[in-house]
Design an enzyme around this catalytic site. Structure first.
Site: not given
Ligand SMILES: [Zn+2]
Ligand SMILES: [Zn+2]
Length: 650
Positions: A386, A337, A472, A518, A366, A388, A384
């Site tokens: 991912d 992000c 979410k 997200h 991580r 945005h 991910q």
């Protein structure tokens, strides 16, 4: 008289002191036979507890989660009694019901128990069960409770009781056995018809390594022998479907201690699988108005201080990378992000440009403790899917619906039909925990709820489960064995636009703050592929299969014809391989079955002469002889039934 309200809304009058079991009997004998636990005014009660006031009563059977919980909890008492009978020096500590079964943590002292002891404990449990002993809850004073366990020399129970309030302590008796317990039991031991001890493991008292180590004995029980048998078969099947086992057999991925724990290495077949999944999503995302972006694997520490991720991941994660320059520090990126926010900030936007949708298959890192790592589902580096979305607050509603459409499309194309959604809202009594004004939260929560409703999702609402930065929507899928997994997620964020000072020029010519969404339909490639493997047992939808068919020649004589068939299949964009080894056809078929080739195409003299193939379907068998065109049609029909083109609503 008291008024009892039942779940269907009906209200019945009973004499004061009527028990839940008597209420069940008044409804029907059949119900009374099946009721095993109850809740009164939202509190767990025994089926024999006298009800003394008006209230709502819910009766549970084995088919309810609450019923199973009472069943397994009660079974742990039976196991505790059996253990105490067989090991008089053993000290009992705690024994709750768990998602599947129950356990009891026991201090066996200098004795050891293993799988070999399970049978005799199970037999003793069944003996107790057959005695049909009632479970009876009784109140005891703190002093009585302490005296009882001091006499038994059980310091664990004494410690538990010392932390309880006098007047709130209850014991549960059945047969000759007594245990400290809050309640929630089935009527009697006789309902338990089948028991199985599953395993033993070490566990520290109260989960603290400084405390003595206990033995955790896991068990499960059922009201019918048949259900135990089915459960054990399901476990066997789950073992076969373990993604770590299948990943190895299908040569998809591996791990290397030299490379490092929790860092998956994708082998050619696995990489091809990922690529196919990525291309599938990229194609749909392009139609849905996303633009692909690429960002590096590291970012300056300052970036994550700004985003707040350093505060969240910094201490307990990978430490900053330093350079020969003094004070220069970089972090492995834990999130994509912040990079995407800076991409947004690279230009100035007007309301006409929004929404902007930046998508990236971004690899993040991580730190997970080595004990937490598990196959592909818990790793230290993962990618991910991912994206945005930066939009105006009034566009949230529309954008949310679009993301749901895309997520549903992904699930249906991959054969996940059984899913639920969870909407997480903020806790209205603790508003100070969240960032953003009441007005924006209300808008966002309503946007999610109305989108979930309009899209016909089967969803539950969890109040207080929202992230501090926004509400979410998470998707949970059930795999072929009925296990739940969390996959895709969609989150609204008011925090990062603030922290990165994101703006757009509104129609009023003023500067405004966009909202950020997200979203990741797969969650991560690693986790998704793991779940897909366990869901399908490696028999992916045909469109995703690394190879859709294998050509098996009856002997080396037909090599030339096999190659011709391969070329024809390739012309139809069917992915296939040739097995021309000098092996019997029986052996070739068996191996192809194990390797999960969806179609086996057998070619011999007759097929070469007629220009045909003999087709076998994986785990189904012979489909007969056909021309290549016919086979191509068959494959295309099968693919088109699961993989439909993604359509955006007009
Ligand atoms: Zn109990
Ligand atoms: Zn994000």
């Amino acid at each position: 008289m008291i008024k009892i309200t039942l779940p269907d809304g009906s209200i019945k009058e009973f004499e004061q002191g009527t028990t839940p079991m008597q209420v069940a009997k008044s409804i029907s004998e059949g119900l009374a036979r099946n009721v095993i636990s109850a809740k009164f005014n939202n509190e767990t009660v025994e089926t024999s507890t006298p009800l003394n006031e008006d209230g709502n009563l819910v009766l549970f059977t084995w088919n309810d989660e609450e019923g199973k919980k009472a069943f397994w909890h009660s079974s742990s008492h039976i196991m505790a009694q059996a253990i105490q009978d067989l090991y008089p020096r053993a000290k009992l500590t705690i024994g709750p019901a768990i998602e599947r079964g129950f356990y009891y943590d026991v201090d066996f002292g200098d004795q050891k128990i293993s799988d070999n002891d399970f049978k005799k404990i199970e037999n003793r449990m069944l003996e107790i069960a057959r005695g049909k002993h009632d479970f009876k809850l009784r109140e005891v004073s703190k002093q009585e409770a302490l005296d009882f366990y001091k006499k038994e020399n059980n310091d664990f129970k004494v410690e538990l009781i010392e932390n309880l309030e006098d007047g709130e302590i209850t014991f549960c008796d059945h047969d000759t056995f007594t245990d400290l317990c809050r309640g929630g039991h089935i009527p009697n031991t006789g309902i338990v018809k089948a028991v199985k001890l599953m395993s033993v493991a070490g566990a520290y008292w109260r989960g603290d390594e400084k405390n003595p180590q206990l033995t955790r004995v896991y068990g499960i029980s059922f009201p019918k022998q048949k259900e135990l048998k089915e459960y054990l078969e399901l476990l066997e099947e789950a073992k076969k479907r373990d993604h770590r086992k299948l990943g190895k057999e299908l040569e998809l991925f591996t791990f290397s201690q030299k490379v490092g724990q929790g860092l998956p290495l994708w082998l050619p077949k696995g990489a091809a699988l990922r690529e196919r999944l990525e291309n599938f999503l990229k194609k749909a995302q392009k139609k849905a108005g996303y633009e692909m972006v690429v960002s590096p694997h590291i970012g300056s520490k300052e970036l994550y201080v700004t985003s707040g991720h350093y505060a969240k991941y910094g201490e307990d994660s990978f430490q900053p990378i330093t350079t020969p320059n003094e004070g220069e520090e970089f972090m492995l990126k834990p999130m994509n992000c912040p990079h995407h926010c800076e991409m947004y900030n690279a230009s100035s936007w007007s309301y006409r440009d929004l929404p902007k949708r930046f998508a990236e298959f971004g690899t993040v890192y991580r730190y997970e403790q080595s004990g937490e790592l598990h196959g592909l589902t818990r790793v230290r580096g993962f990618t991910q899917d991912d994206a945005h979305i930066f939009c105006m607050p009034e566009q949230l509603d529309e954008e949310f619906k679009k993301v749901i459409d895309l997520t549903l499309y992904v699930f249906s194309s991959l054969g996940f039909e059984n899913f639920t959604a969870q909407v997480s809202l903020r806790d209205p009594d603790n508003k100070e925990k969240y960032i953003g004004s009441d007005d924006v939260w209300e808008k966002a929560e309503n946007a999610i709820l109305s989108a979930a409703k309009e899209k016909g999702l089967n969803y539950v609402v969890e109040t207080g489960e929202a992230a501090f930065y926004g509400p979410k929507l998470d998707f949970m899928v059930k795999d072929a064995l009925g296990r739940s997994w969390q996959l895709g997620t969609i989150q609204v964020d008011y925090n990062l636009p603030e922290r990165f000072d994101l703006t757009y020029k509104g129609s009023d010519n003023e500067s405004h703050r966009p909202v950020m969404i997200h979203r990741a339909p797969f969650g991560s490639m690693e986790r998704f592929i793991a779940i897909l493997l366990e869901h399908t047992g490696g028999n992916f939808p045909l469109w995703l299969m690394p190879e859709q068919a294998i050509i098996l020649s009856l002997s080396e004589k037909y090599e030339k014809y096999s190659q011709k068939v391969l070329t024809l299949l390739e012309n139809h964009e069917i992915r296939a391989l040739v097995d021309n080894r000098n092996e019997t056809i029986g052996k070739k078929i068996r191996e192809a079955e194990v390797n999960k080739f969806p179609y086996m195409l057998i070619v011999g003299e007759q097929e070469a002469k007629d220009g045909t193939i003999s087709v076998r379907r994986h785990s189904e068998g012979d489909l007969g002889t056909m021309k290549i065109e016919e086979f191509a049609n068959l494959i295309n029909t099968e693919i088109n039934s699961t993989l439909k083109p993604f359509k955006t609503e007009v």
